[in-house]
Design a protein around this motif. Sequence first.
Motif, PDB file in Angstrom:
ATOM      1  N   UNK B 159      18.097  41.345  29.154  1.00  0.00           N
ATOM      2  CA  UNK B 159      18.137  40.089  29.916  1.00  0.00           C
ATOM      3  C   UNK B 159      16.736  39.521  30.119  1.00  0.00           C
ATOM      4  N   UNK B 161      14.066  40.219  28.405  1.00  0.00           N
ATOM      5  CA  UNK B 161      13.511  39.879  27.099  1.00  0.00           C
ATOM      6  C   UNK B 161      14.003  38.492  26.665  1.00  0.00           C
ATOM      7  N   UNK B 162      15.316  38.259  26.838  1.00  0.00           N
ATOM      8  CA  UNK B 162      15.890  36.956  26.487  1.00  0.00           C
ATOM      9  C   UNK B 162      15.234  35.858  27.322  1.00  0.00           C
ATOM     10  N   UNK B 163      15.037  36.132  28.600  1.00  0.00           N
ATOM     11  CA  UNK B 163      14.396  35.136  29.464  1.00  0.00           C
ATOM     12  C   UNK B 163      12.983  34.841  28.975  1.00  0.00           C
ATOM     13  N   UNK B 165      11.781  35.196  25.930  1.00  0.00           N
ATOM     14  CA  UNK B 165      11.810  34.487  24.657  1.00  0.00           C
ATOM     15  C   UNK B 165      12.201  33.021  24.851  1.00  0.00           C
ATOM     16  N   UNK B 166      13.070  32.754  25.815  1.00  0.00           N
ATOM     17  CA  UNK B 166      13.554  31.380  25.998  1.00  0.00           C
ATOM     18  C   UNK B 166      12.719  30.575  26.990  1.00  0.00           C
ATOM     19  N   UNK B 167      11.740  31.215  27.637  1.00  0.00           N
ATOM     20  CA  UNK B 167      10.931  30.454  28.595  1.00  0.00           C
ATOM     21  C   UNK B 167       9.477  30.358  28.138  1.00  0.00           C
TER      22      UNK B 167
END
Lengths: 82, 582
Positions: B159, B161-163, B165-167
């Motif tokens: 979670x 990591x995804x944040x 990558x997307x921020x």
Amino acid sequence: MEEEIRQILEEHGRLPVPMADLDNNADLYEAGMTSHASVNVMLALEDGFDFEFPESMLRKSTFESVSAIEAALTSLVGTPVE
Amino acid sequence: MSARALWFGPEGRPLFGWLHRPDDGRARGAVVLCPALGLEGVCSHRAYRQLAERLEEQGIAALRFDYDGTGDSAGGESDPGRVEAWMASVGAAVELVRGAGASRVVVVGMRVGATIAAGAVARAGVDGTGVDGTGVGGAGVDGMVLWDPCASGRTYLREQRALGLMSIGVETSDDGSVEVPGIVYQAETVEDLGALTIAGTEGPLAERVLVLVRAERTANKAMVSRLQMDHVEWGVAEGQSEMVDVEPWQVRQPTAAIGSVLSWVSGVLGSEAGPFSDLRAAVGSVEGTADGGATTETIVEIGPVGLFGIVTERAGSAGGATAILFNAGTMDHVGPSRLWVEFARRWARGGVRTLRFDLSGLGDSPVRVGQQMDVAYPPEALDDLSEVVKAMGPDGAGKIVLSGLCSGGYHSVEGGLALGVRAVCLINPSLIAAPAEAHGDDGEERAAEIDPRRQATTSRRKWVRALPGHDFLGSIVDRLPDGAWWLINRVAVGNPPARIIERLVDAGVETYIVAGESEAREMRRGQAAAFRRLARTGRFHLEVVPGIDHELFARVSRDRVSPMVTERILRSVATKDPAHRA
């Protein structure tokens, strides 16, 4: 698939506007979706469609519109259900 | 109320915590609050503090603490054996409250803190040692709250990591390490976190267990199946997304969930109270040196309200220059990505005594009478800085360097102008934000009176703010070219950044700014000539660093900015204070 995606975006996208007001190509980030919300959308999509996004797809562009999400899902889980 | 910050745990590598002890010195039991990690820990800091204070009001002791290598505790994120050390920290925390007199103990864990706590408690229960290593309490503890638990360390990493990558676009590494916003977990930690799952724990965890899950998320099936036991109760983690799925400055406190935990814990602990010791340990030795010396950190309370801070120093550095770090936005004294802790220890190694502290109403400092909590630009910061500079520089402000990021940069400028410090070191300073008192309850900028003590506010002039639709006008002028901004700065803006910095430099305050490209562009727009004049004074230095994020949550940002700031701080001190040249 599109309807399920829209439902997930409605519940998890924390958008300030109803999904009904946004067409499939509307930019969800411009419409107010945050990075945090897009992570929740990602998790809900994974739960709903029973798969896991590979890290290479964990980028803003994957979640920027209904069409982009549908294209990503199609590539991962198969042909969209009409 | 009598909360006290203290060091505890292993000598030479102490843990930092806040012990909340009921005023009458008696407690019905104690609650150990295991924090979330990273940004989620930052966002839930206030909720944990509120819960601890309410527990204390109800006659229950509470311990908030930082795991080994996190927060204010000794060590760092790259040290080996992280997961094992975090679980050992839970044991040390339980040992502390038991040693103080708690006969009944509840462990609360938030997010991955719940996963770590469950791992620590379950292991202790299975091997019969007890979570504190003493065997007291059978399975370990009397109650356990898993507050929006991460089903595994892997889900937490994924979670975050995804944040990332997307921020902020965190980097991908091929050495097995994983970067998330504010932290880089080494390969060993990633592997150990991957193996840490709630489903994989054994035993009852505690006599009673409460699991709070988010209504809007599907709970992990394996975790739910594992926790299907008679002594496990389930509830809703109300308000969780509004607390941890937002930027730190947008956090809303989960009042209902805090109430649920409070009520449940109170029921577990019962009504019988026993004596609970008043523990004190204000000085911790956080780093040893090859020559047998040590870096010590001393807990301090400053001024009439008792602002909370920690002074980091090497033996013999007292009397030299002092660097002061404080809140970036609403983040606490640990700093963005724990950078203030790292700076303090690094600068202390270079001979600079460093204070990191919380402004009133933020982090671990008290709130002044009538003050609103968790405001990034409070007028009370002017009082705070005055008291802190006086405390750290009783002979004058000439050896004080103020340093801060974003709002901390703005406050440093105010401090520089009002107090005549030696230097200010500003990272992505926010010199164009409207102060707190210029906003209404709805957050909109109003034509309100700005505190007359403010000298560095650049908000629009009062007559502009009184215009109907001025915010709409603002969005238009933001897109105007530099030439138009030159005019706006003269007509509609109270104090353009160049003029503020000019006054600072004229007052003899050495001014160093590190800014990202967009921050620098915003600061300089319409004032390029003025900034060139400032640079020629030799007392103003602006470093524009491409590719950094505003809060330095990305490793690449920290790697670029940290050496620049450290070099400047050490050079500033060495240049003007011969005592530090050695």
